[in-house]
Design an enzyme around this catalytic site. Structure first.
Site, PDB file in Angstrom:
ATOM      1  N   GLU A   1      14.342  19.211 -24.633  1.00 41.33           N
ATOM      2  CA  GLU A   1      15.735  19.645 -24.581  1.00 41.33           C
ATOM      3  C   GLU A   1      16.588  18.410 -24.831  1.00 41.33           C
ATOM      4  OE1 GLU A   1      19.066  20.622 -21.209  1.00 41.33           O
ATOM      5  OE2 GLU A   1      17.074  21.494 -20.880  1.00 41.33           O
TER       6      GLU A   1
ATOM      7  N   ARG B   1      24.955  15.006 -24.732  1.00 43.20           N
ATOM      8  CA  ARG B   1      25.738  13.993 -24.009  1.00 43.20           C
ATOM      9  C   ARG B   1      26.032  12.791 -24.886  1.00 43.20           C
ATOM     10  NH1 ARG B   1      22.515  13.987 -18.155  1.00 43.20           N
ATOM     11  NH2 ARG B   1      22.525  16.259 -17.878  1.00 43.20           N
TER      12      ARG B   1
ATOM     13  N   THR C   1      23.166  20.633 -22.501  1.00 45.03           N
ATOM     14  CA  THR C   1      24.556  20.269 -22.197  1.00 45.03           C
ATOM     15  C   THR C   1      25.496  20.788 -23.277  1.00 45.03           C
ATOM     16  OG1 THR C   1      23.585  18.197 -21.358  1.00 45.03           O
ATOM     17  CG2 THR C   1      25.949  18.433 -21.181  1.00 45.03           C
TER      18      THR C   1
ATOM     19  N   LYS D   1      19.521  28.845 -16.163  1.00 44.27           N
ATOM     20  CA  LYS D   1      19.233  27.492 -15.709  1.00 44.27           C
ATOM     21  C   LYS D   1      19.845  27.339 -14.318  1.00 44.27           C
ATOM     22  CE  LYS D   1      20.367  22.667 -16.797  1.00 44.27           C
ATOM     23  NZ  LYS D   1      20.989  21.755 -17.779  1.00 44.27           N
TER      24      LYS D   1
END
Length: 212
Positions: A43, A47, A70, A130
């Site tokens: 994953e 960021r 993210t 999640k």
């Protein structure tokens, strides 16, 4: 692949390495180390600005299940999918993000840590969420309690999980997989210590397989 196919693959591996890359040049070597360690999953988080190119490099290999993490906006969904991401992970639940994932035909894994958030995810057609940040949101006990009223909902706990508490989460039948970064620490990635990453990954896989 369908959402079910992706979830089945995540469930088979039980672990999702959460990768933060400052330089996309590290992506292919890192993917090679993950594969060598027995965990062909990543994953790659949005960021950093390197995320799209890193996803593209890993996806091009053909031997790694690559997701984008993210992801906060529709534009990032578009970037991730264009780069080859096969699933999209968000820290919270955004209807716009989930709907764009559906439009692209990729699996959305939005974040949810309360009953209200799980219900919001269900309303936009999500069956697995999640659970983030897991460590500061009650840990495995909270996942078990939250799962009780939501039959059929799967969870991917992430945040504050490592070798010391991994087994607690994987013991829960509603946990499809666990996300973590301990097998891909940023200092080893930046130093190009592929042997170190491979060893940490192999140890994580063994722990997930045996539970001890």
């Amino acid at each position: 692949m369908s959402d079910t196919d992706i979830l089945d693959r995540l469930g088979a591996h039980r672990l999702v390495p959460v990768v933060v890359l400052d330089d996309a040049a590290h992506a292919d070597p890192l993917a090679k180390a993950l594969v060598a360690g027995g965990l062909p999953v990543a994953e790659v988080t949005f960021r950093t600005a390197a995320a799209p190119d890193a996803i593209r490099a890993m996806s091009a290999r053909g031997d790694v299940l690559v997701g984008a993490g993210t992801v906060l906006t529709v534009a990032q969904v578009d970037q991730a999918v264009a780069a080859g991401a096969q699933f999209v992970v968000s820290p919270g639940t955004s209807r716009a993000v989930v709907e764009r994932c559906h439009e692209h035909g990729v699996l959305a894994l939005p974040g949810a840590v309360t009953a209200t958030e799980v219900m919001a995810a269900l309303e936009v057609g999500v069956s697995t969420v999640k659970f983030f940040p897991a460590g500061s949101s009650g840990g495995a006990a909270a996942v078990a309690a939250l799962a009780a009223p939501f039959g059929g909902v799967g969870f991917v706990p992430t945040g504050g999980i490592g070798p010391g508490n991994l087994a607690e989460y994987l013991a829960l039948p509603t946990v499809r997989a666990v996300g973590g970064s301990w097998m891909v620490p940023k200092d080893l990635v930046n130093a190009g210590d592929l042997d170190g990453i491979r060893a940490l990954t192999a140890a994580a896989v063994a722990l997930a397989t045996t539970g001890s």
